[in-house]
Design an enzyme around this catalytic site. Structure first.
Site, PDB file in Angstrom:
ATOM      1  N   HIS A  66      54.619   8.214  72.980  1.00 38.37           N
ATOM      2  CA  HIS A  66      55.248   9.218  72.131  1.00 38.37           C
ATOM      3  C   HIS A  66      56.516   8.645  71.525  1.00 38.37           C
ATOM      4  CE1 HIS A  66      56.920  13.069  70.861  1.00 38.37           C
ATOM      5  NE2 HIS A  66      55.676  13.475  70.894  1.00 38.37           N
ATOM      6  N   ASP A  88      47.997  15.200  74.136  1.00 44.10           N
ATOM      7  CA  ASP A  88      46.601  15.053  73.722  1.00 44.10           C
ATOM      8  C   ASP A  88      45.713  14.458  74.801  1.00 44.10           C
ATOM      9  OD1 ASP A  88      46.980  16.076  71.128  1.00 44.10           O
ATOM     10  OD2 ASP A  88      48.000  14.229  70.595  1.00 44.10           O
TER      11      ASP A  88
HETATM   12  N1  COA Z   1      48.639   2.350  73.862  1.00 42.44           N
HETATM   13  C1  COA Z   1      49.018   1.063  73.956  1.00 42.44           C
HETATM   14  N2  COA Z   1      50.193   0.597  73.504  1.00 42.44           N
HETATM   15  C2  COA Z   1      51.019   1.482  72.922  1.00 42.44           C
HETATM   16  C3  COA Z   1      50.675   2.842  72.797  1.00 42.44           C
HETATM   17  C4  COA Z   1      49.444   3.260  73.297  1.00 42.44           C
HETATM   18  N3  COA Z   1      49.060   4.526  73.199  1.00 42.44           N
HETATM   19  N4  COA Z   1      51.703   3.478  72.185  1.00 42.44           N
HETATM   20  C5  COA Z   1      52.639   2.568  71.924  1.00 42.44           C
HETATM   21  N5  COA Z   1      52.215   1.343  72.367  1.00 42.44           N
HETATM   22  C6  COA Z   1      52.957   0.093  72.281  1.00 42.44           C
HETATM   23  C7  COA Z   1      52.794  -0.544  70.902  1.00 42.44           C
HETATM   24  O1  COA Z   1      51.648  -1.360  70.854  1.00 42.44           O
HETATM   25  C8  COA Z   1      54.069  -1.307  70.791  1.00 42.44           C
HETATM   26  O2  COA Z   1      53.966  -2.478  71.569  1.00 42.44           O
HETATM   27  P1  COA Z   1      54.689  -3.864  71.125  1.00 42.44           P
HETATM   28  O3  COA Z   1      56.136  -3.524  71.114  1.00 42.44           O
HETATM   29  O4  COA Z   1      54.278  -4.810  72.177  1.00 42.44           O
HETATM   30  O5  COA Z   1      54.155  -4.152  69.753  1.00 42.44           O
HETATM   31  C9  COA Z   1      55.104  -0.406  71.482  1.00 42.44           C
HETATM   32  O6  COA Z   1      54.345   0.380  72.403  1.00 42.44           O
HETATM   33  C10 COA Z   1      55.832   0.515  70.532  1.00 42.44           C
HETATM   34  O7  COA Z   1      54.890   1.151  69.672  1.00 42.44           O
HETATM   35  P2  COA Z   1      55.284   1.943  68.372  1.00 42.44           P
HETATM   36  O8  COA Z   1      54.061   2.212  67.566  1.00 42.44           O
HETATM   37  O9  COA Z   1      56.428   1.293  67.682  1.00 42.44           O
HETATM   38  O10 COA Z   1      55.839   3.267  68.992  1.00 42.44           O
HETATM   39  P3  COA Z   1      55.895   4.661  68.309  1.00 42.44           P
HETATM   40  O11 COA Z   1      57.042   5.370  68.863  1.00 42.44           O
HETATM   41  O12 COA Z   1      55.824   4.578  66.826  1.00 42.44           O
HETATM   42  O13 COA Z   1      54.502   5.280  68.825  1.00 42.44           O
HETATM   43  C11 COA Z   1      52.727   6.765  68.845  1.00 42.44           C
HETATM   44  C12 COA Z   1      54.233   6.602  68.971  1.00 42.44           C
HETATM   45  C13 COA Z   1      52.397   8.189  69.244  1.00 42.44           C
HETATM   46  C14 COA Z   1      52.303   6.533  67.388  1.00 42.44           C
HETATM   47  C15 COA Z   1      51.996   5.752  69.786  1.00 42.44           C
HETATM   48  O14 COA Z   1      52.431   5.904  71.106  1.00 42.44           O
HETATM   49  C16 COA Z   1      50.476   5.843  69.710  1.00 42.44           C
HETATM   50  O15 COA Z   1      49.868   5.270  68.795  1.00 42.44           O
HETATM   51  N6  COA Z   1      49.824   6.596  70.646  1.00 42.44           N
HETATM   52  C17 COA Z   1      48.395   6.788  70.639  1.00 42.44           C
HETATM   53  C18 COA Z   1      48.023   7.954  69.725  1.00 42.44           C
HETATM   54  C19 COA Z   1      48.410   9.276  70.318  1.00 42.44           C
HETATM   55  O16 COA Z   1      48.131   9.573  71.471  1.00 42.44           O
HETATM   56  N7  COA Z   1      49.044  10.103  69.472  1.00 42.44           N
HETATM   57  C20 COA Z   1      49.469  11.435  69.861  1.00 42.44           C
HETATM   58  C21 COA Z   1      50.951  11.510  69.987  1.00 42.44           C
HETATM   59  S1  COA Z   1      51.471  13.062  70.636  1.00 42.44           S
END
Ligand code: COA
Length: 375
Positions: free
Chosen positions: A258, A311
């Site tokens: 998140h 989720d």
């Molecule tokens: N699975 C694996 N790795 C994850 C991850 C996940 N669900 N969420 C984040 N990461 C990792 C990224 O790969 C990244 O790793 P790195 O630094 O080695 O490249 C790091 O964590 C940061 O990711 P980032 O995308 O910058 O974080 P964010 O704050 O933008 O991400 C989300 C938030 C929700 C987009 C992300 O956690 C995600 O894609 N989750 C899965 C989709 C989901 O469940 N969405 C519902 C949200 S309520």
């Protein structure tokens, strides 16, 4: 000038609607902890709280529920509109297209008129669940089920969708799910809604655009994906390998992580306990798979402060309530309507058109190349 990718950590509004402490795993609606609301309130009362900033008196509550109920139907032309859509269309696409049409008979369309805020709220709270349930019935060639207004808001939705009246426990659990999904500060879909309303477009356009934004798998669309991921696992013993392979391929684990929570999402915690409660009564093969998946994935991802989010468990709960997976995100949307409208109403009070800027990094003074000369 610097670009803030994804506006991470950049405040775009001052808001009194909800509060998150992402380090401690706290979520409050209008200052009331989410746990307190889930325990004592119900979805329509929470919607009132979010939009009007206070819990309703008995009279206000009765009036509000009665106004929502008054709109728990679809005009014939909307049913015809739904019947003309190809059956294979995803429910979120259907919802995104039907919401603006719901405005047709709303007599007040001026977004600066407070009557529009109330009308749009009760109309969308009333009609959106009917539209989702009706689409489910139409797209599966099932008979459309008219609402039963003796049931609660959530019970009636489940009844119209599945054709079966839920038990008291199922109805209560579903209502709690709606409370948990109703609002969540300045997320992507809420931001979309206030951007739209900042142009003085009406609340229906804002909600329709927010539905589109919610449908993506990085946002609300994750719940459907989590369900497919978990239901494809036949043997719990394979879970460590499955997770390892996903992470090696740099795949995101759906239902984990998140932008704000750097600890366990409090909503996921509550959903897990609701799932446990329902699984004690009804057989559910997915619960042990989900629990083991959560354990292994948390072991791997928690050093990066990545934990289950809302989720992760919602899909399995919805599955137990008879909701088909393609409809999970639309259930999220139907609850979030109150949060979106609360933010639109708050934002429009001191409206400022959203018009950010950019850092241009393209060329200048480039000569036009006639088509026949282009390679
Ligand atoms: N699975 C694996 N790795 C994850 C991850 C996940 N669900 N969420 C984040 N990461 C990792 C990224 O790969 C990244 O790793 P790195 O630094 O080695 O490249 C790091 O964590 C940061 O990711 P980032 O995308 O910058 O974080 P964010 O704050 O933008 O991400 C989300 C938030 C929700 C987009 C992300 O956690 C995600 O894609 N989750 C899965 C989709 C989901 O469940 N969405 C519902 C949200 S309520």
């Amino acid at each position: 000038m610097e670009v803030y990718a994804g506006l991470a950590g950049i405040p775009v509004v001052k808001s009194a609607i909800s509060y998150i402490d992402g380090q401690k795993g706290v979520l409050e609606y209008r200052g009331i902890p989410i746990e307190e609301l889930v325990e004592n309130s119900n979805f329509l009362e929470v919607s009132y709280l979010l939009v009007f900033g206070k819990l309703p008196t008995a009279g206000e509550y009765q009036q509000f529920v009665s106004d929502v109920k008054k709109h728990t139907y679809l005009d014939d032309f909307i049913i015809k509109f739904l019947k003309d859509i190809p059956d294979s269309t995803h429910p979120m696409k259907v919802l995104q297209s039907v919401v603006p049409v719901l405005s047709s008979f709303d007599p007040v369309k001026d977004v600066l008129d407070k009557k529009h805020h109330y009308n749009a709220l009760v109309r969308m709270l009333g009609q959106i669940p009917v539209a989702i349930a009706t689409w489910k019935r139409i797209s599966r060639k099932e008979e459309i089920i008219p609402p039963d207004l003796t049931l609660s808001y959530g019970e009636n939705f489940l009844y119209m969708l599945t054709g079966k009246k839920p038990s008291e426990k199922e109805g209560k659990i579903f209502d709690r799910c709606l409370i948990l999904h109703a609002e969540h500060t300045m997320n992507a879909s809420t931001f979309t809604a206030i951007v739209v309303v900042s142009t003085l477009a009406d609340f229906y356009s804002a909600v329709s655009s927010a539905v589109g934004s919610l449908s993506g798998r990085l946002h609300g669309g994750a719940n459907e994906k989590v369900f497919y991921m978990l239901s494809s696992i036949e043997d719990v013993k394979k879970i460590p390998k499955i997770i390892e392979e996903k992470l090696n391929k740099k795949e995101r684990i759906m239902g984990f992580g998140h932008r704000v929570y750097k600890t366990y999402d409090p909503r996921a915690k509550i959903l897990k306990s609701l799932l446990k409660e329902l699984s004690a009564e009804k057989e559910n093969k997915l619960y042990p798979i989900a629990a083991e998946f959560e354990r292994v994935a948390t072991e791997k991802l928690s050093p990066k402060k990545i934990y289950p989010n809302i989720d992760f468990y919602s899909g399995i709960l919805y599955h137990m309530l008879g909701i088909p997976p393609q409809f999970y995100t639309s259930v999220f949307a139907m609850a979030r309507v109150s949060g979106w409208i609360a933010h639109c109403k708050e934002y429009i009070k001191e409206n400022k058109l959203f018009r950010p800027t950019q850092i241009y990094d393209g060329g200048h003074n480039i000569k036009y190349m006639p088509l026949e000369k282009r390679k």
